[in-house]
Design a protein around this motif. Structure first.
Motif, mmCIF file in Angstrom:
data_model
loop_
_atom_site.group_PDB
_atom_site.id
_atom_site.type_symbol
_atom_site.label_atom_id
_atom_site.label_comp_id
_atom_site.label_asym_id
_atom_site.label_seq_id
_atom_site.Cartn_x
_atom_site.Cartn_y
_atom_site.Cartn_z
ATOM 1 N N GLY A 1 0.828 -1.204 0.000
ATOM 2 C CA GLY A 1 0.000 0.000 0.000
ATOM 3 C C GLY A 1 0.859 1.249 0.000
ATOM 4 O O GLY A 1 0.602 2.210 -0.733
ATOM 5 N N GLU A 2 1.929 1.232 0.807
ATOM 6 C CA GLU A 2 2.831 2.388 0.877
ATOM 7 C C GLU A 2 3.663 2.537 -0.392
ATOM 8 O O GLU A 2 3.839 3.638 -0.908
ATOM 9 N N VAL A 3 4.191 1.411 -0.904
ATOM 10 C CA VAL A 3 5.159 1.474 -2.009
ATOM 11 C C VAL A 3 4.473 1.620 -3.370
ATOM 12 O O VAL A 3 4.930 2.384 -4.226
ATOM 13 N N LEU A 4 3.379 0.881 -3.578
ATOM 14 C CA LEU A 4 2.720 0.873 -4.887
ATOM 15 C C LEU A 4 1.358 1.562 -4.885
ATOM 16 O O LEU A 4 0.695 1.635 -5.923
ATOM 17 N N GLY A 5 0.936 2.029 -3.706
ATOM 18 C CA GLY A 5 -0.340 2.732 -3.628
ATOM 19 C C GLY A 5 -1.551 1.817 -3.716
ATOM 20 O O GLY A 5 -2.647 2.264 -4.042
ATOM 21 N N TRP A 6 -1.360 0.528 -3.408
ATOM 22 C CA TRP A 6 -2.472 -0.416 -3.533
ATOM 23 C C TRP A 6 -3.514 -0.228 -2.431
ATOM 24 O O TRP A 6 -3.185 0.119 -1.289
ATOM 25 N N THR A 7 -4.756 -0.471 -2.795
ATOM 26 C CA THR A 7 -5.830 -0.655 -1.819
ATOM 27 C C THR A 7 -6.275 -2.109 -1.949
ATOM 28 O O THR A 7 -5.922 -2.793 -2.915
ATOM 29 N N PHE A 8 -7.032 -2.588 -0.973
ATOM 30 C CA PHE A 8 -7.358 -4.014 -0.926
ATOM 31 C C PHE A 8 -8.845 -4.253 -0.719
ATOM 32 O O PHE A 8 -9.506 -3.518 0.013
ATOM 33 N N GLY A 9 -9.329 -5.301 -1.375
ATOM 34 C CA GLY A 9 -10.714 -5.706 -1.202
ATOM 35 C C GLY A 9 -10.878 -6.532 0.054
ATOM 36 O O GLY A 9 -9.941 -6.714 0.846
ATOM 37 N N GLU A 10 -12.089 -7.050 0.246
ATOM 38 C CA GLU A 10 -12.366 -7.930 1.373
ATOM 39 C C GLU A 10 -11.692 -9.274 1.153
ATOM 40 O O GLU A 10 -11.660 -9.786 0.030
ATOM 41 N N ALA A 11 -11.171 -9.875 2.224
ATOM 42 C CA ALA A 11 -10.607 -11.224 2.125
ATOM 43 C C ALA A 11 -11.736 -12.207 1.835
ATOM 44 O O ALA A 11 -12.806 -12.133 2.445
ATOM 45 N N SER A 12 -11.490 -13.100 0.881
ATOM 46 C CA SER A 12 -12.501 -14.098 0.511
ATOM 47 C C SER A 12 -12.277 -15.368 1.329
ATOM 48 O O SER A 12 -11.421 -16.187 1.010
ATOM 49 N N SER A 13 -13.045 -15.504 2.424
ATOM 50 C CA SER A 13 -12.841 -16.652 3.325
ATOM 51 C C SER A 13 -13.107 -17.970 2.611
ATOM 52 O O SER A 13 -12.502 -18.997 2.927
ATOM 53 N N GLU A 14 -13.977 -17.940 1.614
ATOM 54 C CA GLU A 14 -14.291 -19.159 0.861
ATOM 55 C C GLU A 14 -13.072 -19.666 0.084
ATOM 56 O O GLU A 14 -12.937 -20.847 -0.202
ATOM 57 N N TYR A 15 -12.157 -18.737 -0.248
ATOM 58 C CA TYR A 15 -10.968 -19.100 -1.033
ATOM 59 C C TYR A 15 -9.688 -18.794 -0.255
ATOM 60 O O TYR A 15 -8.761 -18.170 -0.765
ATOM 61 N N GLY A 16 -9.653 -19.238 0.999
ATOM 62 C CA GLY A 16 -8.433 -19.136 1.800
ATOM 63 C C GLY A 16 -8.001 -17.723 2.106
ATOM 64 O O GLY A 16 -6.813 -17.429 2.211
#
Length: 265
Positions: free
Chosen positions: A27-42
């Protein structure tokens, strides 16, 4: 973006024992944001740049803990058929093709020189939604100590043509699909410690290479090479705080003439 032609890099993900740490770092280096973790897929968690899906992070499955590493996926219209071809050409199938819901089908494989990569047969998840933009995937290279094995393997499995850089100082080859460069192959020199295995190095685009390196090292990364100018852009190689290798490149900051390339069979 549409489904990529066969053999084209279409997705990248990495396993991290500390997923929150990885999210914070990228997030700091590439400016990424993240979605919700998909518990169904680990707890698979997609990363976004400018609102477009560019990669994913995931915790290791039980028993799979180890060195973090980025995994590049090459597009396939039929993951099972590609896996069979990989076997017949001397590669290994580490994880048999499996369906991931309606997202698509994946396999994990290793080329005869030891580089691990993935196969992705697109379903509703077609892959990168952005390429070459800051924060998104830009390029990848197979680093190998046995280039002759990779050089025979990849065009036998995928519809690749190849070109070799005409420079005695470097053993570098480019694989093309429909005339477009999609993947590089670099011979590992003695600069690489002997314990470092063959691997696929993934490049992410950045606005400014030096600033990205400064942010990365400030947040615990190790600078391995560069920053260096090239005709393709200013780039640097890093290891993130959990040991995953990656590179950053500012593709606008080009310098020097493009190398001479020769077609090879």
């Amino acid at each position: 973006m549409a489904v990529q032609p066969e053999g084209t890099p279409c997705w990248a993900d990495a396993m991290f024992s500390d997923v929150e740490g990885a999210k914070s770092f990228y997030g700091e280096v590439l400016g990424w944001t993240f979605g919700e973790a998909s518990s169904e897929y680990g707890n698979y968690t997609q990363a976004y740049s400018g609102g477009k899906a560019v990669a994913a992070v995931v915790p290791p499955m039980p028993g799979q803990e180890g060195q973090s590493a980025w995994c590049l996926y090459l597009a396939s219209p039929d993951a099972a058929a590609t896996a069979e071809k990989i076997r017949s050409e001397g590669g290994e199938v580490l994880m048999e093709p499996m369906k991931v819901g309606d997202f698509g089908s994946m396999a994990l494989v290793r080329d005869p020189g030891g580089a691990v990569f993935g196969i992705w047969q697109a379903g509703v998840h077609e892959g990168f939604e952005s390429i070459g933009e800051p924060g998104a995937y830009a390029w990848a290279e197979v680093f190998t100590r046995e280039p002759e094995k990779s050089d025979a393997f990849f065009p036998a499995v995928f519809p690749f043509t190849a070109q070799q850089v005409q420079d005695d100082a470097v053993d570098f080859r480019v694989f093309n699909v429909d005339g477009n460069p999609v993947l590089g192959r670099m011979r590992m020199t003695d600069d690489f410690p002997p314990e470092v295995p063959s691997y696929v190095n993934v490049y992410f685009a950045v606005e400014n290479c030096d600033e990205a390196v400064s942010k990365a090292t400030k947040h615990g990364a190790v600078l391995r090479f560069g920053p260096m100018d090239s005709p393709f852009g200013r780039f640097a190689a890093l290891s993130d705080p959990q040991g995953a290798s990656f590179s950053v490149i500012d593709m606008k900051a080009t310098q020097g003439d493009m190398p001479e390339m020769a077609d090879v069979s």
